[in-house]
Scaffold this active site. Structure first.
Site, PDB file in Angstrom:
ATOM      1  CB  SER A 193      74.774   5.044  40.181  1.00  0.00           C
ATOM      2  OG  SER A 193      73.652   4.456  39.581  1.00  0.00           O
ATOM      3  CG  HIS A 221      79.026   4.965  40.521  1.00  0.00           C
ATOM      4  ND1 HIS A 221      79.208   6.247  40.065  1.00  0.00           N
ATOM      5  CD2 HIS A 221      78.023   4.444  39.773  1.00  0.00           C
ATOM      6  CE1 HIS A 221      78.356   6.505  39.092  1.00  0.00           C
ATOM      7  NE2 HIS A 221      77.614   5.421  38.894  1.00  0.00           N
ATOM      8  CE  LYS A 252      79.436   5.327  35.994  1.00  0.00           C
ATOM      9  NZ  LYS A 252      78.814   4.027  35.748  1.00  0.00           N
TER      10      LYS A 252
HETATM   11  C1  LIG Z   1      78.050   3.366  34.765  1.00  0.00           C
HETATM   12  C2  LIG Z   1      77.650   2.037  35.182  1.00  0.00           C
HETATM   13  C3  LIG Z   1      77.732   0.946  34.307  1.00  0.00           C
HETATM   14  C4  LIG Z   1      78.111   1.111  32.861  1.00  0.00           C
HETATM   15  O1  LIG Z   1      79.466   1.350  32.670  1.00  0.00           O
HETATM   16  P1  LIG Z   1      79.957   1.874  31.253  1.00  0.00           P
HETATM   17  O2  LIG Z   1      81.418   1.654  31.284  1.00  0.00           O
HETATM   18  O3  LIG Z   1      79.569   3.311  31.147  1.00  0.00           O
HETATM   19  O4  LIG Z   1      79.271   1.054  30.215  1.00  0.00           O
HETATM   20  C5  LIG Z   1      77.405  -0.304  34.788  1.00  0.00           C
HETATM   21  N1  LIG Z   1      76.990  -0.476  36.061  1.00  0.00           N
HETATM   22  C6  LIG Z   1      76.877   0.544  36.918  1.00  0.00           C
HETATM   23  C7  LIG Z   1      76.428   0.295  38.319  1.00  0.00           C
HETATM   24  C8  LIG Z   1      77.193   1.835  36.507  1.00  0.00           C
HETATM   25  O5  LIG Z   1      77.067   2.845  37.361  1.00  0.00           O
END
Ligand SMILES: *Cc1c(COP(=O)(O)O)cnc(C)c1O
Length: 404
Positions: A193, A221, A252
């Site tokens: 990310s 992502h 996301k």
């Molecule tokens: C954003 C993210 C998470 C967390 O997801 P949420 O639904 O916001 O708790 C977990 N792993 C990765 C790689 C992320 O980018």
């Protein structure tokens, strides 16, 4: 709390302010879109995870509203008791189909999905092999599971992964204290990310198959971004059925909130029976669940939004590269603009903000010290005009600060 403790906290917060790592939280007064209202002003938003614009999509809003009218808002219980609504089952079935997996389990965040995925399968006598740049929630999940046999491989370095797998064999040659086999898990982010590069999933899968390890990809992502119609990294590499555990977030590109795991029927049954995050934490709310079903429907119907996201990303990336910016190793619509120094990255973001543009500065501890950057995340809902406005400002400030 006693005064000494409080003073210690105060002085650490002060240090963070001095070093540019203090996080000033912005308060948004509008829905999430290509523009955001902050402190009564409109800002172009170039840094959100709303890759497809679903966070304020009319169809998702309508689905949530209708569900509230007929089923209310809360579920009043954990899934394992009376909190499972038929909407949850529909969502899980749809996600499984979308990901071309046997079944899915939904929890209230991606963070919790990682906790569930690892803690329910491994304990302190098992082995985890993890990419050094994996997301904090994976690191926390490994801690929660109490796994002491942790092997970290250099970022996407497949020779090092092999070395770690060989090391792990020394541990797994013995049985687990309960008599079962000791388990080895290779875990990686799908899309990293902070850099926007992709895991070398085909090679990881080959190595896992050679060594008999379990594979897990956290595709937070990648969902809604990679693969056909946004099916994710496993689809992108056509590795269906060869990655054991796929974790995703619904927070996301899906635009709402929640997390899920897809995999084989046995694995998902196991999680439905045993995952503490499922058994001891409340179910996803009714409007969230209904909106998410609609999000999957939209993706199933057309790849238009995913295509637009990539077009926008390519346009932005090309303009920045031509202007001389270092965009690192990105392979996806996550575009870092490398700066280095924390204070300079913060200053850059501040100057853009003053020009009406929201871009996140990513600093330690999210990335290594001295590897601070801006992180741009275009969305399918940006117009060419929006992007041009952003590019112009980024170049202008970049020149002012002698970054280009
Ligand atoms: C954003 C993210 C998470 C967390 O997801 P949420 O639904 O916001 O708790 C977990 N792993 C990765 C790689 C992320 O980018």
């Amino acid at each position: 709390m006693n005064k000494t403790y409080l003073q210690e906290l105060t002085s650490e917060l002060e240090n963070a302010r001095q070093s540019g790592t203090y996080n000033n939280i912005r308060i948004v007064q509008s829905q999430q879109g290509s523009y955001l209202k902050v402190a009564e002003k409109e800002y172009l938003n170039l840094s959100s995870n709303n890759y497809l614009g679903f966070a304020s999509h009319p169809r998702l809003k309508q689905a949530a509203q209708q569900a509230i009218e007929s089923q209310g808002v809360g579920t009043a219980s954990v899934r394992a008791l009376i909190g499972t609504n038929d909407l949850h089952i529909t969502l899980e079935k749809k996600l499984a189909e979308f990901k071309k997996a046997d079944d899915a389990i939904v929890v209230t965040s991606g963070y919790l999905a990682n906790m569930a995925a690892i803690q329910t399968l491994l304990d302190k006598d098992d082995v985890v092999i993890s990419d050094e740049l994996n997301h904090a929630s994976i690191i926390d999940a490994v801690k929660l599971a109490g796994i002491t046999n942790k092997f970290i491989y250099r970022h996407s370095d497949m020779d090092d992964l092999r070395t770690q797998l060989e090391e792990a064999q020394k541990i797994t040659s013995e049985k687990h204290p309960t008599g079962r086999n000791k388990r080895v898990l290779i875990v990686t982010d799908g899309v990293f990310s902070m850099d926007g590069d992709m895991a070398k999933l085909p090679e990881i899968v080959e190595l896992a198959e050679e060594f008999g390890a379990i594979t897990m990809v956290d595709d937070a992502h990648g969902e809604g971004m990679l693969g056909s119609q946004g099916r994710g990294i496993v689809d992108h590499f056509n590795l269906h059925g060869r990655v054991d555990i796929e974790v995703g977030t619904l927070s996301k590109a899906f635009g709402v909130l929640g997390g899920f795991i897809t995999g084989s029927q046995t694995l998902i049954d196991w999680y439905h029976q045993k995952a503490r995050q499922f058994l001891f934490s409340n179910a996803l709310s009714i409007p969230d669940t209904a909106a998410l079903i609609e999000a999957v429907n939209i993706l199933e119907e057309s790849d238009e939004d995913v295509k637009k996201l990539w077009e926008n990303a390519e346009f932005l990336k090309k303009a920045l590269q031509e202007a001389g910016f270092n965009t690192g190793n990105t392979q996806t619509p996550i575009i870092p603009v490398m700066i280095g120094d924390e204070l300079r990255a913060a200053e850059y973001a501040k100057k853009l903000y003053e020009k009406g543009i929201i871009v996140s500065a990513i600093k330690f501890p999210m990335v290594a010290k001295g590897a601070a950057r801006l992180r741009l995340q275009p969305s399918a809902i940006h117009t060419q005009e929006d992007l041009e406005k952003g590019i112009e400002a980024i170049i202008q400030v970049g020149k002012e600060m002698q970054i280009v």
